[in-house]
Each structure stands twice: as C-alpha cells, then as structure tokens.
Design a protein around this motif. Structure first.
Motif, short mmCIF file in Angstrom:
data_model
loop_
_atom_site.label_atom_id
_atom_site.label_comp_id
_atom_site.label_asym_id
_atom_site.label_seq_id
_atom_site.Cartn_x
_atom_site.Cartn_y
_atom_site.Cartn_z
N LYS A 56 0.84 -1.20 0.00
CA LYS A 56 0.00 0.00 0.00
C LYS A 56 0.87 1.24 0.00
O LYS A 56 1.99 1.23 0.48
N PHE A 57 0.30 2.31 -0.55
CA PHE A 57 1.03 3.56 -0.74
C PHE A 57 0.19 4.73 -0.25
O PHE A 57 -1.00 4.58 0.03
N GLY A 58 0.80 5.88 -0.20
CA GLY A 58 0.10 7.10 0.15
C GLY A 58 0.48 8.23 -0.78
O GLY A 58 1.62 8.30 -1.26
N TYR A 59 -0.48 9.09 -1.07
CA TYR A 59 -0.24 10.29 -1.88
C TYR A 59 -0.98 11.47 -1.28
O TYR A 59 -2.06 11.30 -0.70
N LYS A 60 -0.39 12.62 -1.45
CA LYS A 60 -1.10 13.87 -1.15
C LYS A 60 -1.25 14.59 -2.48
O LYS A 60 -0.27 14.80 -3.19
#
Length: 90
Positions: free
Chosen positions: A3-7
């Motif tokens: 899993k990843f995160g982005y803003k």
C-alpha cells in the motif's frame, strides 16, 4: 499487497461544486482511505492511502473531477503509508 500514500492538491474551480463529496464517494468505491479538505487558497487537498492501482484510478478521476468542477492542475506528492479508517471530508 503493498500500500502507498499520496497527497494531491487540486486547483481550478474545485470549491463550492461538490468536489470533496464526489471525491469521497469515488474513494469509497475504490476502497481508498484518507480525506479531502478545502484549503484557504481555493484548492482542495486530498490525502489518499491504498494500492498503487486504487490510487492511480483516483488520481485519474481527480484530473477530471465531478461535472460542475473545472480542474486546472493536480500536484501529487508521494507520502508514507498510514493506516486510516474510511474517507472523510473537511
């Protein structure tokens, strides 16, 4: 599955047109967690966490937005994954 995160910061006509509501609806359909919130400069900040494919689908959608919006730009920054519950609007 990793899993990843982005803003993402979305600019254009994105406040007062249901952008956050429709972003949350789309994110929930894609099983993405995070939030969408209006910023004081007229943009919308979207924090999103999920798989690479889920996030790419939401990013593609953010580039168009809901019918009443007019997206000019989406600036995306990778961020560390953080376990969240649901997708909120602020």
């Amino acid at each position: 599955m990793e899993k990843f995160g982005y803003k993402a910061v979305v600019s254009g006509t994105v406040q007062g047109v249901g952008f956050r509501y429709f972003t949350a609806k789309k994110a929930k359909q894609l099983n993405i967690t995070g939030y969408a919130k209006n910023l004081s400069n007229g943009t919308v900040e979207v924090l999103m966490f999920g798989t690479e494919l889920q996030l790419q689908n939401l990013l593609d959608w953010l580039g168009k937005g809901p019918q009443m919006s007019s997206v000019i730009d989406v600036k995306m920054t990778p961020i560390p994954f953080s376990e969240q519950v649901g997708f909120s609007c602020y």
